[in-house]
Design an enzyme around this catalytic site. Structure first.
Site, PDB file in Angstrom:
ATOM      1  N   CYS A 236       0.739  -1.298  -0.101  1.00  0.00           N
ATOM      2  CA  CYS A 236      -0.007  -0.114   0.025  1.00  0.00           C
ATOM      3  C   CYS A 236       0.682   1.136   0.173  1.00  0.00           C
ATOM      4  CB  CYS A 236      -0.869   0.027   1.220  1.00  0.00           C
ATOM      5  SG  CYS A 236      -0.099   0.082   2.849  1.00  0.00           S
TER       6      CYS A 236
ATOM      7  N   CYS B  63       5.337  -4.688   4.127  1.00  0.00           N
ATOM      8  CA  CYS B  63       6.386  -4.186   4.200  1.00  0.00           C
ATOM      9  C   CYS B  63       7.076  -4.378   5.422  1.00  0.00           C
ATOM     10  CB  CYS B  63       6.544  -2.872   3.664  1.00  0.00           C
ATOM     11  SG  CYS B  63       5.762  -1.654   4.838  1.00  0.00           S
TER      12      CYS B  63
ATOM     13  N   CYS C 253       1.473 -11.497   1.556  1.00  0.00           N
ATOM     14  CA  CYS C 253       1.473 -10.987   2.919  1.00  0.00           C
ATOM     15  C   CYS C 253       2.593 -11.746   3.736  1.00  0.00           C
ATOM     16  CB  CYS C 253       0.326 -11.022   3.336  1.00  0.00           C
ATOM     17  SG  CYS C 253      -0.593 -12.514   3.923  1.00  0.00           S
TER      18      CYS C 253
ATOM     19  N   ASP D 235      -6.709  10.533  17.523  1.00  0.00           N
ATOM     20  CA  ASP D 235      -7.272  10.114  18.837  1.00  0.00           C
ATOM     21  C   ASP D 235      -6.336  10.683  19.980  1.00  0.00           C
ATOM     22  OD1 ASP D 235      -9.041   7.582  18.876  1.00  0.00           O
ATOM     23  OD2 ASP D 235      -7.660   7.302  16.934  1.00  0.00           O
TER      24      ASP D 235
ATOM     25  N   LEU E 278       7.595  21.268  18.737  1.00  0.00           N
ATOM     26  CA  LEU E 278       6.841  20.669  19.793  1.00  0.00           C
ATOM     27  C   LEU E 278       7.904  19.999  20.729  1.00  0.00           C
ATOM     28  CD1 LEU E 278       4.220  20.109  21.582  1.00  0.00           C
ATOM     29  CD2 LEU E 278       3.727  18.319  20.070  1.00  0.00           C
TER      30      LEU E 278
ATOM     31  N   GLN F 106      -3.939 -13.875 -14.400  1.00  0.00           N
ATOM     32  CA  GLN F 106      -4.814 -15.368 -14.476  1.00  0.00           C
ATOM     33  C   GLN F 106      -4.888 -15.678 -15.825  1.00  0.00           C
ATOM     34  OE1 GLN F 106      -7.527 -13.241 -11.017  1.00  0.00           O
ATOM     35  NE2 GLN F 106      -8.074 -15.134 -11.588  1.00  0.00           N
TER      36      GLN F 106
ATOM     37  N   ARG G 221     -14.122 -12.692  -7.597  1.00  0.00           N
ATOM     38  CA  ARG G 221     -14.281 -13.973  -7.045  1.00  0.00           C
ATOM     39  C   ARG G 221     -16.134 -14.349  -6.498  1.00  0.00           C
ATOM     40  NH1 ARG G 221     -10.978 -16.065  -1.534  1.00  0.00           N
ATOM     41  NH2 ARG G 221     -11.147 -18.248  -2.137  1.00  0.00           N
TER      42      ARG G 221
ATOM     43  N   GLU H 158     -14.639 -20.352  -4.913  1.00  0.00           N
ATOM     44  CA  GLU H 158     -15.547 -19.299  -4.879  1.00  0.00           C
ATOM     45  C   GLU H 158     -16.617 -19.704  -4.092  1.00  0.00           C
ATOM     46  OE1 GLU H 158     -15.121 -17.003  -8.898  1.00  0.00           O
ATOM     47  OE2 GLU H 158     -15.084 -19.068  -9.248  1.00  0.00           O
TER      48      GLU H 158
HETATM   49  C1  LIG Z   1      -1.705   3.436   9.006  1.00  0.00           C
HETATM   50  C2  LIG Z   1      -1.832   4.560   9.926  1.00  0.00           C
HETATM   51  C3  LIG Z   1      -2.841   4.697  10.899  1.00  0.00           C
HETATM   52  C4  LIG Z   1      -3.025   5.558  12.022  1.00  0.00           C
HETATM   53  N1  LIG Z   1      -4.229   5.752  12.641  1.00  0.00           N
HETATM   54  C5  LIG Z   1      -4.329   6.348  13.426  1.00  0.00           C
HETATM   55  C6  LIG Z   1      -5.437   6.617  14.483  1.00  0.00           C
HETATM   56  O1  LIG Z   1      -6.299   5.561  14.296  1.00  0.00           O
HETATM   57  N2  LIG Z   1      -5.378   7.507  15.346  1.00  0.00           N
HETATM   58  C7  LIG Z   1      -4.543   8.583  15.591  1.00  0.00           C
HETATM   59  O2  LIG Z   1      -4.464   9.409  16.232  1.00  0.00           O
HETATM   60  N3  LIG Z   1      -3.505   8.589  14.563  1.00  0.00           N
HETATM   61  C8  LIG Z   1      -3.255   7.609  13.614  1.00  0.00           C
HETATM   62  N4  LIG Z   1      -2.184   7.608  12.859  1.00  0.00           N
HETATM   63  C9  LIG Z   1      -1.418   8.644  12.946  1.00  0.00           C
HETATM   64  C10 LIG Z   1      -0.036   8.221  13.626  1.00  0.00           C
HETATM   65  O3  LIG Z   1      -0.311   8.267  15.048  1.00  0.00           O
HETATM   66  C11 LIG Z   1       0.792   9.313  13.322  1.00  0.00           C
HETATM   67  O4  LIG Z   1       0.982   9.074  11.910  1.00  0.00           O
HETATM   68  C12 LIG Z   1       2.251   9.492  13.870  1.00  0.00           C
HETATM   69  O5  LIG Z   1       2.084   9.517  15.473  1.00  0.00           O
HETATM   70  C13 LIG Z   1       3.105  10.709  13.289  1.00  0.00           C
HETATM   71  O6  LIG Z   1       4.229  10.534  14.195  1.00  0.00           O
HETATM   72  P1  LIG Z   1       5.422  10.465  13.397  1.00  0.00           P
HETATM   73  O7  LIG Z   1       6.688  10.608  14.351  1.00  0.00           O
HETATM   74  O8  LIG Z   1       5.786   9.571  12.371  1.00  0.00           O
HETATM   75  O9  LIG Z   1       5.312  11.967  12.721  1.00  0.00           O
HETATM   76  P2  LIG Z   1       6.174  12.332  11.343  1.00  0.00           P
HETATM   77  O10 LIG Z   1       5.776  11.873  10.226  1.00  0.00           O
HETATM   78  O11 LIG Z   1       7.494  12.317  11.797  1.00  0.00           O
HETATM   79  O12 LIG Z   1       5.992  14.120  11.565  1.00  0.00           O
HETATM   80  C14 LIG Z   1       4.528  14.650  11.184  1.00  0.00           C
HETATM   81  C15 LIG Z   1       4.454  16.152  11.049  1.00  0.00           C
HETATM   82  O13 LIG Z   1       4.645  16.661  12.249  1.00  0.00           O
HETATM   83  C16 LIG Z   1       6.115  17.135  12.120  1.00  0.00           C
HETATM   84  N5  LIG Z   1       6.772  16.980  13.309  1.00  0.00           N
HETATM   85  C17 LIG Z   1       6.841  15.716  13.982  1.00  0.00           C
HETATM   86  N6  LIG Z   1       7.637  15.986  15.361  1.00  0.00           N
HETATM   87  C18 LIG Z   1       7.586  17.409  15.359  1.00  0.00           C
HETATM   88  C19 LIG Z   1       7.693  18.070  16.700  1.00  0.00           C
HETATM   89  N7  LIG Z   1       8.370  17.559  17.542  1.00  0.00           N
HETATM   90  N8  LIG Z   1       7.654  19.552  16.587  1.00  0.00           N
HETATM   91  C20 LIG Z   1       7.338  20.006  15.253  1.00  0.00           C
HETATM   92  N9  LIG Z   1       6.809  19.319  14.170  1.00  0.00           N
HETATM   93  C21 LIG Z   1       7.157  17.961  14.303  1.00  0.00           C
HETATM   94  C22 LIG Z   1       7.060  16.766  11.010  1.00  0.00           C
HETATM   95  O14 LIG Z   1       7.677  17.764  10.544  1.00  0.00           O
HETATM   96  C23 LIG Z   1       5.742  16.528  10.097  1.00  0.00           C
HETATM   97  O15 LIG Z   1       5.130  17.548   9.291  1.00  0.00           O
HETATM   98  C24 LIG Z   1      -2.189   6.669  11.878  1.00  0.00           C
HETATM   99  C25 LIG Z   1      -0.809   6.636  11.027  1.00  0.00           C
HETATM  100  C26 LIG Z   1      -0.807   5.661  10.062  1.00  0.00           C
HETATM  101  C27 LIG Z   1       0.429   5.762   9.270  1.00  0.00           C
HETATM  102  S1  FES Z   2      -2.556 -11.965   0.990  1.00  0.00           S
HETATM  103 FE1  FES Z   2      -2.156 -13.342   2.821  1.00  0.00          FE
HETATM  104  S2  FES Z   2      -1.758 -15.203   1.591  1.00  0.00           S
HETATM  105 FE2  FES Z   2      -2.404 -14.025   0.277  1.00  0.00          FE
HETATM  106  S1  FES Z   3       3.237  -1.317   2.170  1.00  0.00           S
HETATM  107 FE1  FES Z   3       1.315  -1.342   3.335  1.00  0.00          FE
HETATM  108  S2  FES Z   3       2.120  -0.803   5.267  1.00  0.00           S
HETATM  109 FE2  FES Z   3       3.901  -0.571   3.942  1.00  0.00          FE
END
Ligand SMILES: Cc1cc2nc3c(=O)[nH]c(=O)nc-3n(C[C@H](O)[C@H](O)[C@H](O)COP(=O)(O)OP(=O)(O)OC[C@H]3O[C@@H](n4cnc5c(N)ncnc54)[C@H](O)[C@@H]3O)c2cc1C
Ligand code: FES
Ligand code: FES
Length: 1367
Positions: free
Chosen positions: A59, A67, A132, A375, A416, A799, A943, A1295
């Site tokens: 994805c 991954c 997967c 959240d 922050l 397929q 399917r 199927e």
């Molecule tokens: C698949 C997936 C599902 C998710 N589901 C949820 C969910 O259900 N609920 C939920 O709440 N969240 C969800 N998230 C969000 C997830 O919590 C955030 O992506 C994660 O916490 C971001 O943190 P990071 O360190 O990766 O941020 P980064 O990607 O590194 O940074 C995010 C942004 O903030 C900036 N930044 C980072 N740290 C600071 C700092 N200290 N000061 C200033 N700027 C800063 C960066 O420059 C960037 O712009 C999901 C994320 C993914 C990928």
């Molecule tokens: S996606 Fe899990 S076995 Fe095909």
């Molecule tokens: S390719 Fe799906 S989580 Fe990274």
């Protein structure tokens, strides 16, 4: 490796770092920083620059887990290694400096030996397409490793509990297996699990001695995880010398203090800078991946940002603390229940591999800057958290989180620093200043999301705190203070419902007060315009408020004791938390051994270790180019021009291939399948959104993908008719595809007579279905390599290699012998790689032909979702006549099928729909399907195409009739099941002979097997005693017709006795290779030389499909390819056996005893006997088409307050004839059922008004996960016996079982009906409550809640108040 692996260290590099050093699977890598693009992700590097291809791209947004790798960090001070999973598609390569990465092939592989995780996955039959599986393996390994780190487990076991094992793969998606076997494989390591309680596997048989089994399980010695050294010694030594990166020299640097960072930010004026923590935000804000930054500052080594400080005042968490670490820190203060509740809520954010790198600061900044539906911010606002901000110019400042969220978006150069959660003290004071001893602090968090364990954004989240006391005078609860935070519901930020807070403060909680508060809340929690499911989201706010305060309104001792004991969730516990369990009854059939045995899937360990090669794993040939599709964003428009933004061709782009590039003798053809060929590229006019206009070709896949966003298409709609976007418009304009007469629906009996016989009629009732996306884990992909003399070799994930072949030849205008299409395996197909794979391969071939260079493409998920179409949406109108006893006498049905813009396989749909619909005896049936041509993306086979809808239509009609008659729906089903005679009338020859009609037997057997009738009573009792949870149970049959097709095969024996088998059937995960191998071993074993069939099995290899080697391969689909390929192989083997029998007889005579297979073959070679046989299976017309039968019963529990459905239990009995491999068939049954569950309950493949697919990512398209499958899942495969002329009496399983998932939907309807009945008892006004309602498909949470009543809480409270007034 691009020459980047440098082993020696120079003196210079010891002083200031010029390169990154890290390890992958124990190997040292060193990369010069100056040559690195800091936006390179770890997956880019692994897949393109290393041989470690087990890491798959599913994805690219953190949503699938394909991954996942293990990342290990070493702390030299504590001498401790920290191991955790991360998604390599979001992790930046530069950020792994000093770390060690372990991929699935690093755990074990075919050369060094597989890891126990791989072997158990194989032995528990937990892999199908295998795409997967490497990610699953790493997630499981990490869970085991961490469970066994602190204390050694019992020998042979892990400390990982069964409950933890279930969560180990909670964030990983699998579209094939249905998850149950994966969980069982993981649970098999747990000491608290009896292997006997786990599902069918190759290690133990029922009733076996536990110790014997343990000896057979692939050894898990917890120290073996240490054998896999996750952090090599050399790296430990290197990272002890921690050197800084010179920020002036490189675009990537990692400051080591807040002041250094501030200094850098101040200096870097005018440059685009990015602070990077976990970088997971790029999974959501994908455009971020493409933005150009001058500087990246990795903030994860700054002590001020990584601090975890606990004190009297509270707990301070540095902004760069990961969510996982924050959870650990909050849990450490076990005595503080609020912190534990925050931690529990945080465990539902994303998935573990995202939480392991995603930081709390990153989350808060995403929410503050870009209104991410967080959240974290909601729960932290409720916890009265404060934040510390460091800004250029203003220094450090502190705000409440709530204030911070309201401020303008945080500037790029502001940081922050940390978040502080204050210790929780009562706000109210006694007169003398001390806090009131009688007050209690209540804190609770809530979230409603499609997946209970996370990995799905919430529809709404909330967190409430309240300080309350017992008002002794009135024996009721008094609110001193409260804070009510809501978020993620379609508003900018977490929002405090202040009016409600003010209103409740100082009040005694009564129903009347709560009712008034709800009124205020509904005015306050209003999603922004355009938010999906707005009404549902608002109703959730009411639900959660009610859950929090509801129990406190009851002024009785029980309640007050309840709250004094610290809980405010006095409403019946709303979540059934039972563990997953399963039982399988399988008869292994010895008659044709090894056919009939549940042997392990061929190549399963290779799939688990990630060594199995898929198209995108084939190394790129020299000079390879990469393509990305450009598609139309207009439904019907003239294409005036295609250009790049600012008319600048982006770097690395070689051009855009369009229909104008088709050679003179070629045709603009993208599919050559069963019906009219379709276009490859739109010509002057684009006909739908999602139609392919061109293939942009660039020097890398990343460049190609990025550049497509810079393409501008100029459209013009002048003088064009408006597009046809609905089936109704198609009818109005008579826009239909014609269906050849044999494929049209056919009437059965005399409908006029049937209607006349009816005692009751329901006229003009309607049902509609949306679409479903395949969600194969491997997206569409192909690699085309030009060969000499104008030939083209194409590796295609398809397929239908034969059709791909024809299409390419037609498109290039070359004879078919100039093209060769090779397909080894496919990472999931589900019908989506029949027609939709053809344009992908053809476009690559065309580009390769034009540029005379290899061209490949691996479609990104979004493009795949927008351009491939999926299942046919349809609208159904029916009239049904029936007797008073429920026997249906006539059914008149009309279907408007939305085929989209091209014919594809749509003409096949009517027979599919009708075939499955005819599982019941409708008396007389009139059936008409209009295949509508609309300006929307072309729909195709998914399917069980048509059958799943047809089968469900049958159930919906039965339910309607039962509601009309107020009769028991199960009885009405039974009354309308076919007799053998009526079956023959409806299905003609497919009905077979009388003993083959096993459905009535399965129907009764299921009642017994599942305790259906007793459980119905239990469900009734449950519903009578529970207000907010309602259960439903339902049993449905399925009948599914299949037809065998002509199928060639070839079996060749090599001089050493090894055997090569060629079949046209493609291994798409359905176990075709395994069944074919078994058949070859059985058939060759008939020689009865000294080598047994089981031994022969080891000598057989099924090889990739090659369209020049085996012609007339047709399509893998329709559930019969495994059988047909097996039969073709059996015929070939028969030919070989005939040739070998005399040789064997002569040898036996000579030697006086049995001869080995090798001796026999050696002799045959000496005698120049032809050891290759090609043949073709031509099905017998009388038995080549037959019916499959299955029955399922499902029991569900619906949360009336949130609409959440839990599938408590499903029992399936399925007739496999005589299963060729029951383990494989079991996997197919469970996997198909779970995919059907997705269709009926979860998956919304939605279009906007132009026909653009809008649910185009893992964020918006939700397939089932481990937490949404049946908690108890029992399957019995019956071997119903001998079927003349059938392939060793086998039947199909790919199927048909998908249809059985409608049992879940029907059970949900039954539960919702109970909820509606309950409302009736509360309402004086019975208007608008219809008990004969149709529940839409899919019955998502918002749908279920809407049907239970968005205002159910208000109705209940009104009733309660009224009751009291009446007393
Ligand atoms: C698949 C997936 C599902 C998710 N589901 C949820 C969910 O259900 N609920 C939920 O709440 N969240 C969800 N998230 C969000 C997830 O919590 C955030 O992506 C994660 O916490 C971001 O943190 P990071 O360190 O990766 O941020 P980064 O990607 O590194 O940074 C995010 C942004 O903030 C900036 N930044 C980072 N740290 C600071 C700092 N200290 N000061 C200033 N700027 C800063 C960066 O420059 C960037 O712009 C999901 C994320 C993914 C990928
Ligand atoms: S996606 Fe899990 S076995 Fe095909
Ligand atoms: S390719 Fe799906 S989580 Fe990274």
């Amino acid at each position: 490796m691009g020459g980047q692996r440098v082993i020696e260290e120079t003196e210079e590099s010891m002083k200031s770092k010029t390169s990154l050093v890290f390890a992958i699977n124990g190997e040292r890598f060193e990369l010069e920083l100056s040559s690195l693009d800091p936006s390179t992700t770890l997956i880019d590097f692994l897949r393109n620059k290393t041989p470690f291809k087990s890491v798959k791209l599913g994805c690219g947004e953190g949503g699938c887990g394909a991954c996942v790798v293990l990342l290990s960090k070493y702390d030299p001070l504590l001498e401790k290694v920290d191991d955790f999973t991360v998604s390599s598609c979001l992790t930046l390569l530069c950020s792994i400096d000093g770390c060690s990465i372990t991929t699935s092939e690093g755990l074990g592989n075919s050369r060094a030996g597989f890891h126990a995780v791989h072997e158990r996955i194989a032995g528990f039959h937990a892999t199908q397409c295998g795409f997967c599986t490497p990610g699953m393996s790493v997630s499981m390994f990490s869970a085991l490793l961490n469970a066994d780190k602190s204390s050694p487990p019992r020998s042979g076991y892990s400390n990982l509990t069964a409950a933890e094992a279930e969560k180990a793969v909670a964030g990983n998606l699998c579209r094939c297996t249905g998850y149950r076997p994966l969980v069982d494989a993981c649970k098999s390591f747990s000491a608290d699990v009896d292997i006997e309680d786990l599902g069918f596997n190759s290690f133990c048989k029922k009733g076996e001695n536990r110790d014997d089994v343990l000896g057979r399980l692939p050894c898990y010695d917890h120290t073996s995880s240490q054998v896999i050294c996750t952090f090599p010694e050399f790296l430990k030594n290197e990272i002890k010398i921690d050197m800084s990166l010179d920020p002036r020299k490189y675009r990537w640097s990692r400051p080591v203090s807040a002041s250094e960072l501030q200094g850098l930010l101040e200096v870097e004026n005018g440059l685009a800078v990015k602070l990077v923590a976990g970088n997971t935000s790029t999974g959501y804000y994908k455009e971020e991946k493409q933005r150009k930054y001058d500087r990246f500052f990795d903030i994860r080594r700054i002590p001020e940002l990584t601090v975890v400080r606990r004190g009297d005042k509270g707990i301070e968490l540095g902004a760069a603390v990961t969510i996982s670490k924050a959870i650990e820190a909050l849990r450490e203060k076990e005595d503080v229940s609020m912190l534990a509740k925050l931690a529990s809520h945080m465990e539902k954010i994303a998935s573990r591999f995202v939480r392991n790198t995603g930081t709390i600061g990153g989350n808060i900044v995403m929410a503050q800057r870009k209104q991410f539906p967080s959240d974290l911010t909601t729960i932290l606002v409720a916890a009265r958290a404060t934040v510390k901000i460091m800004s250029v110019g203003s220094g450090q400042e502190q705000f409440t989180l709530e204030e911070f969220l309201q401020q303008p978006p945080l500037e790029a150069k502001s940081v922050l620093l940390s978040v502080e959660i204050p210790s929780w003290r009562p706000v109210t004071k006694k007169k003398n200043g001390s806090s009131s001893p009688d007050t209690r602090l209540l804190f609770e968090t809530y979230r409603a999301a499609p997946r209970p364990l996370g990995n799905a954004l919430a529809f709404l989240n909330a967190a409430f705190s309240a300080e309350v006391s017992l008002s002794e005078a009135s024996d009721s609860i008094f609110v001193h203070d409260c804070l009510l935070a809501f978020g993620a519901y379609g508003t900018k930020h977490a929002h405090r419902a202040r009016k409600v807070e003010d209103f409740l403060t100082g009040k005694v909680i009564t129903d009347e007060v709560l009712m008034e508060a709800i009124g205020l809340l509904k005015d306050e929690i209003v999603p922004d315009k355009g938010t999906s499911n707005a009404g549902y989201r608002s109703s959730l706010a009411v639900t959660f408020l009610f859950e929090f305060f509801g129990s406190l309104t009851q002024t009785n001792a029980k309640t007050t004791n309840g709250w004094l004991n610290g809980g405010c969730k006095e409403i019946e516990s709303l979540k059934p938390e039972a563990m997953l369990s399963s039982a399988q009854q399988i008869v292994e059939n010895q008659e044709y051994s090894p056919v009939g045995k549940g042997i392990v899937k061929s190549g399963a360990c290779l799939q688990a270790s990630g060594e199995a090669v898929y198209v995108d794993d084939i190394p790129s040939p020299e000079n390879c180019l990469y393509g990305a599709f450009i598609y139309s964003t207009m439904p019907l428009a003239r294409i005036k021009g295609i250009r790049f933004k600012e008319n600048r061709v982006p770097e690395g782009v070689l051009g855009i291939i369009t229909y104008k590039d088709i050679p003179k003798d070629g045709q603009n053809v993208g599919t050559k399948g069963f019906f009219t060929p379709d276009l490859l590229f739109a010509e002057d006019i684009t006909l739908c959104v999602g139609q392919i206009i061109g293939l942009l070709v660039a020097e890398s896949q990343k460049l190609a993908d990025v550049a497509t966003n810079l393409v501008v298409i100029d459209y013009d709609t002048e003088d064009l008719e408006p597009p046809i976007l609905t089936v109704e418009e198609a009818v109005q304009k008579s826009s239909f595809f014609s269906v050849p007469p044999p494929l049209r629906g056919k009437p059965v009996g005399d409908i006029t007579k049937g209607m006349a016989e009816a005692e009751h009629k329901i006229l003009g009732s309607k049902i509609s279905f949306g679409s479903q996306y395949f969600f194969y884990m491997e997206t569409q992909t192909a690699l085309a390599v030009p060969d000499e003399d104008n030939c083209m070799v194409v590796y295609s994930s398809t397929q239908a290699p034969e059709f791909v072949h024809r299409t390419i030849a037609g498109c290039l205008g070359v004879p078919e012998h100039n093209v060769r299409v090779i397909t080894r395996r496919v990472g999931g197909g589900f019908g989506g790689k029949v027609m939709k794979s053809m344009p992908v391969a053809a476009a690559c071939a065309l580009a390769a032909s034009k540029m005379q260079r290899p061209v490949r493409t691996y479609m990104n998920r979004k493009t795949d979702m927008i351009t491939t179409g999926g299942r046919h949406p349809m609208k159904v109108t029916y009239s049904v006549g029936f007797k008073a006893n429920g026997k249906i006498t006539a059914l008149d049905i009309e279907v408007l099928l939305d085929a989209g813009i091209s014919e594809d396989v749509s003409p096949l749909m009517p027979s599919g729909i009708q075939g499955a619909l005819m599982k019941y005896d409708w008396g007389a049936l009139s059936f008409d399907v209009k295949v509508c041509k609309t300006n929307t993306v072309s729909r195709t086979a998914v399917r069980a195409p048509g059958d799943v809808q047809g089968s469900y239509i049958g159930e919906a009609i039965i339910e309607k009739v039962a509601s009309y008659l107020s009769a028991d729906v199960d009885e009405i089903r039974k009354v309308n099941l076919h007799t053998y005679e009526s079956l023959g009338l409806f299905h003609n020859a497919k009905a077979g002979e009388s003993p083959e009609y096993t459905l009535p037997l399965l129907w009764d057997k299921l009642a017994e097997f599942s305790g259906f009738n007793q459980r119905r009573k239990v469900v009734e009792e449950f519903n009578a005693s529970n207000k907010w949870r309602k259960r439903g149970i339902s049993r449905v049959p399925a009948v599914y017709g299949v037809s065998m097709r002509l199928t060639p095969g070839r079996v060749s024996v090599l001089s050493d006795g090894s055997v090569v088998v060629e079949v046209p059937g493609i291994e798409i995960g359905q176990g075709l290779w395994t069944k074919v191998k078994q058949m070859a071993a059985y058939s060759l074993g008939l020689i009865q030389c000294g080598t047994t069939s089981d031994e022969l099995l080891e000598k057989i290899r099924v090889i990739q499909a090659d369209t020049l080697s085996l012609v007339q391969g047709s399509v893998t689909g329709g559930s019969t390819s495994s059988e047909a390929s097996s039969e073709a192989v059996r015929i070939c083997c028969d030919g070989l056996v005939k040739r070998l029998l005399p040789v064997n007889a002569a040898l036996v005579e000579q030697t006086g005893g049995p001869v080995t297979w090798e001796t026999l073959i050696s002799q045959a070679y000496q005698q120049s006997i032809n050891m290759a046989v090609s043949s073709t299976y031509l099905p017998d017309m009388s038995t080549g088409a037959y019916l499959n039968y299955g029955v399922a019963a499902s029991e569900v529990e619906v949360n009336v307050l949130t609409g959440e459905t839990t599938v408590l239990r499903t029992d399936i009995i399925y007739d496999c004839g005589k299963s060729l491999n029951p383990a494989v068939d079991l996997g197919q049954i469970e996997g198909a059922f779970v995919q059907g569950l997705g269709f009926f309950m979860l998956e919304e493949y939605l279009m906007n008004s132009d026909g653009l697919i809008v649910t185009d990512s893992t964020w918006t398209y939700k397939i089932p996960t481990v937490d949404t499958i049946p908690r108890q899942f029992n399957v019995e495969i019956i071997n119903s016996g001998h079927h003349k002329n059938r392939v060793l009496s086998s039947k199909a399983s790919g199927e048909p079982p998908l249809l059985l998932a409608s049992s879940v939907h029907c059970a949900v309807r039954a539960a919702v009906k109970e909820a509606k009945r309950q409302i009736l008892t509360w309402s004086s006004n019975q208007q608008g409550i219809d008990l004969s309602f149709d529940l839409p498909v899919p019955a998502t949470m918002p749908v279920v809640k809407e049907f239970c009543g968005l205002d159910v809480v208000e109705k209940y409270l009104e009733w309660k108040i009224q009751q009291r007034m009446n007393i």
